[in-house]
Enzyme design. Structure first.
Site, PDB file in Angstrom:
ATOM      1  N   GLU A  10       0.835  -1.207   0.000  1.00 34.52           N
ATOM      2  CA  GLU A  10       0.000   0.000   0.000  1.00 34.52           C
ATOM      3  C   GLU A  10       0.873   1.262   0.000  1.00 34.52           C
ATOM      4  O   GLU A  10       0.566   2.242  -0.684  1.00 34.52           O
ATOM      5  CB  GLU A  10      -0.926  -0.031   1.223  1.00 34.52           C
ATOM      6  CG  GLU A  10      -2.002   1.023   1.247  1.00 34.52           C
ATOM      7  CD  GLU A  10      -2.862   1.052  -0.013  1.00 34.52           C
ATOM      8  OE1 GLU A  10      -3.239   2.147  -0.436  1.00 34.52           O
ATOM      9  OE2 GLU A  10      -3.127  -0.036  -0.588  1.00 34.52           O
ATOM     10  N   SER A  37      18.816  -8.663  -8.461  1.00 37.38           N
ATOM     11  CA  SER A  37      17.633  -8.794  -9.336  1.00 37.38           C
ATOM     12  C   SER A  37      17.747  -9.820 -10.468  1.00 37.38           C
ATOM     13  O   SER A  37      16.773 -10.497 -10.759  1.00 37.38           O
ATOM     14  CB  SER A  37      17.258  -7.455  -9.967  1.00 37.38           C
ATOM     15  OG  SER A  37      17.268  -6.416  -9.045  1.00 37.38           O
ATOM     16  N   HIS A  89       2.845 -10.018  -9.370  1.00 36.31           N
ATOM     17  CA  HIS A  89       4.298 -10.244  -9.400  1.00 36.31           C
ATOM     18  C   HIS A  89       5.006  -9.189  -8.549  1.00 36.31           C
ATOM     19  O   HIS A  89       5.867  -9.486  -7.739  1.00 36.31           O
ATOM     20  CB  HIS A  89       4.817 -10.202 -10.831  1.00 36.31           C
ATOM     21  CG  HIS A  89       6.303 -10.050 -10.926  1.00 36.31           C
ATOM     22  ND1 HIS A  89       7.178 -11.054 -10.563  1.00 36.31           N
ATOM     23  CD2 HIS A  89       7.084  -9.002 -11.293  1.00 36.31           C
ATOM     24  CE1 HIS A  89       8.422 -10.629 -10.727  1.00 36.31           C
ATOM     25  NE2 HIS A  89       8.392  -9.389 -11.163  1.00 36.31           N
ATOM     26  N   SER A  90       4.632  -7.931  -8.780  1.00 34.46           N
ATOM     27  CA  SER A  90       5.239  -6.825  -8.034  1.00 34.46           C
ATOM     28  C   SER A  90       4.271  -5.660  -8.110  1.00 34.46           C
ATOM     29  O   SER A  90       3.201  -5.758  -8.713  1.00 34.46           O
ATOM     30  CB  SER A  90       6.578  -6.420  -8.645  1.00 34.46           C
ATOM     31  OG  SER A  90       6.365  -5.739  -9.871  1.00 34.46           O
TER      32      SER A  90
END
Lengths: 367, 434
Positions: free
Chosen positions: B108, B194, B324-325
């Site tokens: 959020e 990443s 996913h993100s």
């Protein structure tokens, strides 16, 4: 009434989010849309993502051998450049691949070797390195080592590159110089929707394998009136976007917009006019346009996001001093990302922003 | 003439083979032996057959999925119930709750523009906690990016995690990486990177180094997703782990999706687990929504890996309940009904909670208190983290090399001079100062 209040606060929050995002995303440059039209005829407003989508759409429509593929491409790709293409052309022509960049590149070389037009997407330029072997040792060398018997010119690899405001080490890199060390490849970077469509269509049809680096921050933030019909823009050619006599400013991709603003600031604050050159093609690059400009102005500032050392600016600077030595009034100046990995929270300090470029221009003018 | 020459060659060959026979300790295989059923090729010891047949995934039974708990949280086979003491069980569950609260609030907060990026772990909490609890804290962890529960269980604090997400000066990664790229050397958690799959061969190499230490009693665990398993690095890692006898647990979190790509488009055949036996790796497939099944699998894998200096492949089946993100909206490629089904029917939290309740060590009151406590912890920490300055800008140039080379020193100096000239053009107030 209660629902109205909720809606309103939601709306306010949404606007705030968008504003925050905009603030975060476009802090380091102002977008200068192209005003010229490469071809006559109808235009429509497109952002760069839509222009790229349009170029692939036209290719799939007119070239029955063409296929578009990569990680998550079926639903449009993470930046949605292939949006709607699978619905339009079917799963056999627009499809997901397993998550493997070396596979994507090798598969694309194979497609092209066997006569298909291959448009491959690598999800982020930062993730292209597993494909380095395929691109460097295979794609770039097939024609040469086979004595011209085989080639993979019908391969185009598209990949989003460069700073985006919050990408950190692995969603921000500009790897053009790594690939520019390899004869046999073409490397192209568009600066906005009009150039993206024309240059991508050229890459797709070009008889050499092409690496098409798309500055991802421009996908949505850049929009222009783009010709609806099919057109190509020449590869290997730079474009002079502003004319002047004080200095030559050279960049590509997002950096072109930084330099356009610097030229405007130089005009307003210093009362000087500069040539601004969008190199567009990194390899092979347009020596004539660059050297003719520097011979005229005698001063040159090159700027790119990739780290300074062995960045493509080094190649430009070396050639410029070789070709324009007697015309130079100051050393060729390079403004670039620092020699460090691309850092997350330091991005505003890492990039060759307008203030660093302006200062480099001032130093060059005062030399 | 030709015949003669031929004859002499034959004689020579005969002589040489006699000599070889005399010198060699091996007996020369008789021609007759070729009729036996087993081949002895260097690359394959296998029976000969005279019927040609293709093999495919239907030639074998699917690899079964090991579970301990039923969906209602009851133990299916009593003998499979691990003996974990009450406090640890409660700690495991509380950590799972903490993951969900961290995810809710940080997700959020990204939406509100307070942090730049986030990835949630919904649906995989059982994998994190089941595996982390079965490991020794000294085991070295190479994670992908969706294993925050392993970090929490190792004792990384919510404060440390949130500082990383903000990249403030208390972030041990010094603000250089995007959010969720946690790392903790003290707790043997190698910093997350990443690029996908790169950590897998690294984990194998690390396991080899551990193996060579005297009286080694540690192993390495490497987490990766079903998508990353398609990278060339994954194959390389599996093969290295097997051939070089490395005590590493190769832990695949198969959550059904790599961003938008479903496993049906990621691989054909019987998942990631099927690749283990084909490369000579002990392999087990578990229900990743069953914390105890994951616990048992990792516990045994760990014992086996260390005792034998061999790898183990674990494929934990689950479902990525979240997007996913924060850059992704998964409803663009899967239905809300599908997500809901997994979120509701196969919740690892719910199963584990029901198990704790059936043992009489958990109650609704405890649940409420834990929820509130873990939520408050995140909110409070975020408010603090937000106020903290970003690291000094000079940190941008540090750690590129062990000693900063002159060229980078020069660039740092140039940056300093530039900032003196243009102090108002940069958000320097956000960064620490000298």
């Amino acid at each position: 009434m209660a629902s109205l209040v909720t809606k309103k606060s939601l709306f306010v929050r949404l606007v705030k989010n968008v504003n925050d995002c905009t603030k975060r995303l476009s802090s380091h440059f102002i977008y200068y849309p192209d005003d010229g039209k490469p071809v006559e005829g109808e235009t429509t407003k497109m952002n760069m993502m839509q222009a790229i989508n349009n170029a692939m759409d036209l290719t799939l429509k007119t070239d029955p051998t063409a296929v578009v593929f990569g990680e998550d491409v079926a639903f449009g790709g993470v930046f949605r450049c292939a949006l709607g293409l699978q619905e339009k052309y079917g799963k056999e022509r627009v499809f997901n691949t397993p998550l493997c960049e070396q596979g994507i590149a090798g598969f694309g070389i194979g497609l092209a070797t066997a006569g298909a037009t291959a448009i491959a997407e690598i999800q982020f330029a930062d993730y292209i390195f597993p494909a380095f072997d395929q691109i460097i040792n295979e794609a770039a060398k097939i024609r040469y080592r086979s004595g011209g018997l085989f080639d993979c010119g019908a391969l185009t690899i598209r990949t989003p590159c460069s700073a985006v405001g919050h990408g950190g080490l692995y969603h921000s890199q500009s790897p053009e110089a790594f690939f520019a060390h390899v004869p046999g490849l073409r490397i192209v970077v568009p600066r906005g929707p009009i150039t993206a469509k024309g240059l991508l269509l050229s890459c797709i049809r070009e008889r050499d394998p092409c690496l098409f680096l798309e500055p991802k921050i421009l996908y949505r933030s850049a929009s222009e009136e783009v010709p609806v019909e099919d057109y190509t823009l020449p590869l290997g050619k730079a474009e002079v976007l502003r004319q002047g006599d004080a200095a030559t400013l050279i960049g590509w991709g997002t950096q072109v917009h930084v330099l356009l603003e610097v030229a405007q600031m130089a005009d307003e604050q210093l009362g000087v006019k500069c040539d601004v050159i969008d190199l567009q093609s990194i390899l092979p690059w347009d020596e004539d346009t660059v050297c003719n400009s520097v011979k005229k102005t005698g001063r040159c500032v090159i700027a790119h996001e990739a780290p300074l050392t062995s960045g493509f600016g080094a190649e430009l600077a070396a050639t410029i001093q070789e070709e324009c030595f007697l015309h130079l009034e100051a050393p060729v100046s390079r403004v670039a990302g620092w020699d460090a990995p691309f850092p997350h929270v330091f991005e505003p300090l890492y990039l060759p922003d307008k203030w660093r470029c302006l200062q480099a221009l001032k130093d060059t003018l005062d030399y | 003439m030709a015949l003669k020459a031929g004859a002499s060659v034959l004689r020579l060959t005969a002589l040489r083979s006699t000599a070889v026979r005399l010198l060699s300790t091996h007996t020369r295989p008789e021609v007759e032996q070729n009729k036996t059923k087993n081949a002895e090729f260097p690359g394959a010891k296998a029976p000969y057959v005279t019927e040609m047949k293709f093999l495919n995934e239907t030639s074998y039974d699917p690899i079964p999925i090991y579970r301990v708990l039923d969906n209602d949280g009851s133990v299916i086979e009593k003998r499979e119930e691990p003996s974990i003491d009450k406090d640890e069980l409660i700690n495991m569950y509380k950590t799972m709750v903490q993951i969900t609260q961290l995810d809710k609030i940080l997700y959020e907060s990204q939406r509100q523009g307070r942090i730049s990026f986030y990835m949630t772990n919904y649906g995989e909490e059982g994998i994190h906690i089941g595996s982390a609890a079965a490991l020794d804290p000294r085991d070295l962890v190479f994670s992908q990016y969706r294993e925050v529960g392993v970090f929490l269980y190792r004792g990384v604090t919510v404060t440390e995690l949130i500082n990383q997400c903000y990249g403030n000066h208390e972030d041990s990664g010094k603000g250089r990486s995007m959010p969720i790229h946690y790392g903790d050397k003290q707790r043997n958690l190698v910093t997350i990177s990443s690029p996908l799959g790169t950590q897998i061969p690294q984990a194998v190499g690390a396991a080899y180094a551990l193996k060579r230490q005297p009286d080694n009693d540690r192993c390495v665990i490497c987490y990766f997703g079903d998508g990353a398993a398609s990278e060339g690095d994954a194959y390389a890692a599996f093969n290295f782990a097997a051939t070089l006898d490395c005590p590493v647990i190769l832990f695949c979190r198969n959550n059904g999706y790599a961003i938008s790509t479903p496993t049906s488009e990621q691989y054909k055949g019987d998942g990631i687990a099927a690749r283990g036996p084909s490369l000579g790796i002990n392999t087990v497939r578990v229900d990743g929504t069953d914390t105890l099944a994951v616990y048992n699998a990792v516990k045994q894998a760990r014992e086996f890996a260390i005792a034998n200096n061999k790898p183990v492949l674990i494929e934990a089946m689950s479902y990525r309940v979240g997007h996913h993100s924060t850059s992704d909206d998964s409803t663009a490629y899967r239905s809300v009904e599908e997500i809901q089904k997994w979120a509701n029917d196969e919740s690892p939290l719910l199963k584990f909670k029901l198990y704790l309740e059936s043992k009489g060590i958990w109650s609704e009151d405890a649940e409420k208190a834990t929820l509130k406590e873990s939520r408050d912890r995140v909110v409070r920490t975020m408010q603090d983290a937000e106020k903290k300055k970003l690291p000094h800008w000079k940190e941008m140039f540090e750690d590129v090399y062990y000693d900063m080379p002159p060229r980078i020193q020069k660039q740092m100096q140039q940056m300093g001079e530039h900032l003196k000239k243009y102090p108002d053009k940069y958000p320097l107030d956000k960064f620490q100062t000298d």
